[in-house]
Design a protein around this motif. Sequence first.
Motif, PDB file in Angstrom:
ATOM      1  N   MET A 141       0.842  -1.195   0.000  1.00  0.00           N
ATOM      2  CA  MET A 141       0.000   0.000   0.000  1.00  0.00           C
ATOM      3  C   MET A 141       0.881   1.250   0.000  1.00  0.00           C
ATOM      4  N   PRO A 142       0.325   2.386  -0.381  1.00  0.00           N
ATOM      5  CA  PRO A 142       1.117   3.616  -0.457  1.00  0.00           C
ATOM      6  C   PRO A 142       1.770   4.026   0.860  1.00  0.00           C
ATOM      7  N   ASP A 143       1.220   3.595   1.991  1.00  0.00           N
ATOM      8  CA  ASP A 143       1.790   3.955   3.294  1.00  0.00           C
ATOM      9  C   ASP A 143       2.830   2.960   3.793  1.00  0.00           C
ATOM     10  N   GLY A 144       3.196   1.966   2.954  1.00  0.00           N
ATOM     11  CA  GLY A 144       4.218   0.997   3.341  1.00  0.00           C
ATOM     12  C   GLY A 144       3.691  -0.278   3.966  1.00  0.00           C
ATOM     13  N   ARG A 145       2.395  -0.452   3.976  1.00  0.00           N
ATOM     14  CA  ARG A 145       1.820  -1.685   4.534  1.00  0.00           C
ATOM     15  C   ARG A 145       1.810  -2.785   3.478  1.00  0.00           C
ATOM     16  N   ILE A 146       2.405  -3.921   3.820  1.00  0.00           N
ATOM     17  CA  ILE A 146       2.354  -5.102   2.970  1.00  0.00           C
ATOM     18  C   ILE A 146       1.160  -5.929   3.420  1.00  0.00           C
ATOM     19  N   GLY A 147       0.412  -6.420   2.464  1.00  0.00           N
ATOM     20  CA  GLY A 147      -0.770  -7.191   2.829  1.00  0.00           C
ATOM     21  C   GLY A 147      -1.244  -8.090   1.711  1.00  0.00           C
ATOM     22  N   ARG A 148      -2.314  -8.778   2.010  1.00  0.00           N
ATOM     23  CA  ARG A 148      -2.952  -9.704   1.069  1.00  0.00           C
ATOM     24  C   ARG A 148      -1.958 -10.730   0.519  1.00  0.00           C
ATOM     25  N   MET A 149      -1.008 -11.125   1.380  1.00  0.00           N
ATOM     26  CA  MET A 149      -0.043 -12.158   0.993  1.00  0.00           C
ATOM     27  C   MET A 149      -0.755 -13.508   0.995  1.00  0.00           C
ATOM     28  N   ALA A 150      -0.828 -14.117  -0.166  1.00  0.00           N
ATOM     29  CA  ALA A 150      -1.552 -15.384  -0.314  1.00  0.00           C
ATOM     30  C   ALA A 150      -0.817 -16.292  -1.285  1.00  0.00           C
ATOM     31  N   VAL A 151      -0.621 -17.538  -0.899  1.00  0.00           N
ATOM     32  CA  VAL A 151      -0.002 -18.554  -1.756  1.00  0.00           C
ATOM     33  C   VAL A 151      -0.932 -19.761  -1.760  1.00  0.00           C
ATOM     34  N   LEU A 152      -1.216 -20.286  -2.943  1.00  0.00           N
ATOM     35  CA  LEU A 152      -2.080 -21.459  -3.035  1.00  0.00           C
ATOM     36  C   LEU A 152      -1.481 -22.624  -2.248  1.00  0.00           C
ATOM     37  N   LYS A 153      -2.345 -23.411  -1.648  1.00  0.00           N
ATOM     38  CA  LYS A 153      -1.945 -24.472  -0.710  1.00  0.00           C
ATOM     39  C   LYS A 153      -0.838 -25.373  -1.247  1.00  0.00           C
ATOM     40  N   ASP A 154      -0.943 -25.822  -2.490  1.00  0.00           N
ATOM     41  CA  ASP A 154       0.057 -26.738  -3.044  1.00  0.00           C
ATOM     42  C   ASP A 154       1.447 -26.120  -3.177  1.00  0.00           C
ATOM     43  N   TRP A 155       1.543 -24.807  -3.087  1.00  0.00           N
ATOM     44  CA  TRP A 155       2.821 -24.108  -3.271  1.00  0.00           C
ATOM     45  C   TRP A 155       3.410 -23.571  -1.977  1.00  0.00           C
ATOM     46  N   ARG A 156       2.688 -23.686  -0.877  1.00  0.00           N
ATOM     47  CA  ARG A 156       3.201 -23.185   0.398  1.00  0.00           C
ATOM     48  C   ARG A 156       4.429 -23.992   0.814  1.00  0.00           C
ATOM     49  N   GLY A 157       5.403 -23.299   1.367  1.00  0.00           N
ATOM     50  CA  GLY A 157       6.635 -23.949   1.801  1.00  0.00           C
ATOM     51  C   GLY A 157       7.650 -24.145   0.696  1.00  0.00           C
ATOM     52  N   SER A 158       7.357 -23.637  -0.495  1.00  0.00           N
ATOM     53  CA  SER A 158       8.260 -23.827  -1.642  1.00  0.00           C
ATOM     54  C   SER A 158       9.102 -22.597  -1.951  1.00  0.00           C
ATOM     55  N   GLY A 159       8.973 -21.541  -1.155  1.00  0.00           N
ATOM     56  CA  GLY A 159       9.735 -20.319  -1.392  1.00  0.00           C
ATOM     57  C   GLY A 159       8.975 -19.233  -2.138  1.00  0.00           C
ATOM     58  N   VAL A 160       7.763 -19.527  -2.577  1.00  0.00           N
ATOM     59  CA  VAL A 160       6.972 -18.547  -3.327  1.00  0.00           C
ATOM     60  C   VAL A 160       6.674 -17.317  -2.467  1.00  0.00           C
ATOM     61  N   GLY A 161       6.208 -17.537  -1.242  1.00  0.00           N
ATOM     62  CA  GLY A 161       5.879 -16.418  -0.366  1.00  0.00           C
ATOM     63  C   GLY A 161       7.090 -15.559  -0.046  1.00  0.00           C
ATOM     64  N   GLY A 162       8.221 -16.202   0.211  1.00  0.00           N
ATOM     65  CA  GLY A 162       9.447 -15.456   0.498  1.00  0.00           C
ATOM     66  C   GLY A 162       9.897 -14.617  -0.683  1.00  0.00           C
ATOM     67  N   ALA A 163       9.782 -15.168  -1.881  1.00  0.00           N
ATOM     68  CA  ALA A 163      10.159 -14.429  -3.083  1.00  0.00           C
ATOM     69  C   ALA A 163       9.246 -13.221  -3.289  1.00  0.00           C
ATOM     70  N   MET A 164       7.964 -13.411  -3.058  1.00  0.00           N
ATOM     71  CA  MET A 164       7.016 -12.297  -3.205  1.00  0.00           C
ATOM     72  C   MET A 164       7.297 -11.213  -2.172  1.00  0.00           C
ATOM     73  N   LEU A 165       7.531 -11.615  -0.920  1.00  0.00           N
ATOM     74  CA  LEU A 165       7.813 -10.652   0.138  1.00  0.00           C
ATOM     75  C   LEU A 165       9.090  -9.877  -0.158  1.00  0.00           C
ATOM     76  N   THR A 166      10.123 -10.566  -0.614  1.00  0.00           N
ATOM     77  CA  THR A 166      11.385  -9.912  -0.974  1.00  0.00           C
ATOM     78  C   THR A 166      11.157  -8.880  -2.074  1.00  0.00           C
ATOM     79  N   GLU A 167      10.357  -9.229  -3.058  1.00  0.00           N
ATOM     80  CA  GLU A 167      10.075  -8.300  -4.162  1.00  0.00           C
ATOM     81  C   GLU A 167       9.300  -7.079  -3.674  1.00  0.00           C
ATOM     82  N   LEU A 168       8.324  -7.280  -2.807  1.00  0.00           N
ATOM     83  CA  LEU A 168       7.560  -6.139  -2.288  1.00  0.00           C
ATOM     84  C   LEU A 168       8.440  -5.234  -1.427  1.00  0.00           C
ATOM     85  N   MET A 169       9.320  -5.817  -0.645  1.00  0.00           N
ATOM     86  CA  MET A 169      10.228  -5.005   0.181  1.00  0.00           C
ATOM     87  C   MET A 169      11.210  -4.229  -0.697  1.00  0.00           C
ATOM     88  N   ALA A 170      11.696  -4.860  -1.752  1.00  0.00           N
ATOM     89  CA  ALA A 170      12.595  -4.168  -2.688  1.00  0.00           C
ATOM     90  C   ALA A 170      11.864  -3.023  -3.382  1.00  0.00           C
TER      91      ALA A 170
END
Length: 136
Positions: A58-87
Motif C-alpha cells: 500500500m502507499p503507506d508501506g503496509r504489505i498485505g494480502r499475501m496469499a499462496v495457493l496451498k500446493d505451493w506453500r513452503g516452496s519459497g513462493v511467499g518469500g520471493a514475493m515478500l522480498t520483491e515487495l520489500m525491494a
Amino acid sequence: MIVPWSDSGVMLSDVRTTVFVDEQSVPVEIERDGRDAECVHVLARDLDGQPIGAGRLMPDGRIGRMAVLKDWRGSGVGGAMLTELMAEAKRRGMPEVYLHSQSHAKAFYERHGFAVEGEEYMEAGIPHIAMRATTK
C-alpha cells in the motif's frame, strides 16, 4: 513479478479469494476493500503461467494480502514475493514496511527481518500480530 492491478487484477483476486475467502472464511467484503487500484502488486506464477501467489504494497508501506495457493506453500513462493515487495518499497523511498500477520505466519515474517509490535489481536476472526521491518 510486480504487476499492475489493471492488467492482473483477475488473477490476483482469484488467488486471494481461494486462500482468504474459500479456505479461511474471511468475508468477501473484508478481502475486497476497494484499495487495490492504489497498491503495488506482486503475482507469482507457475511454469505454465498459472497464478499461484499474490501480495500487495500500500502507499503507506503496509504489505498485505499475501496469499499462496496451498500446493505451493513452503516452496519459497511467499518469500520471493515478500522480498520483491520489500525491494519495491525501498525503490519508492520507504525506509520501512509494516504488516498485520496472521499469528501462525509470524515465524515466516521474522525470518525476513520483521519484528513484532504490540500484542496479538483478532481480525476477521483470525489471530493477528503487527510487525515491522526496514527495507535495507
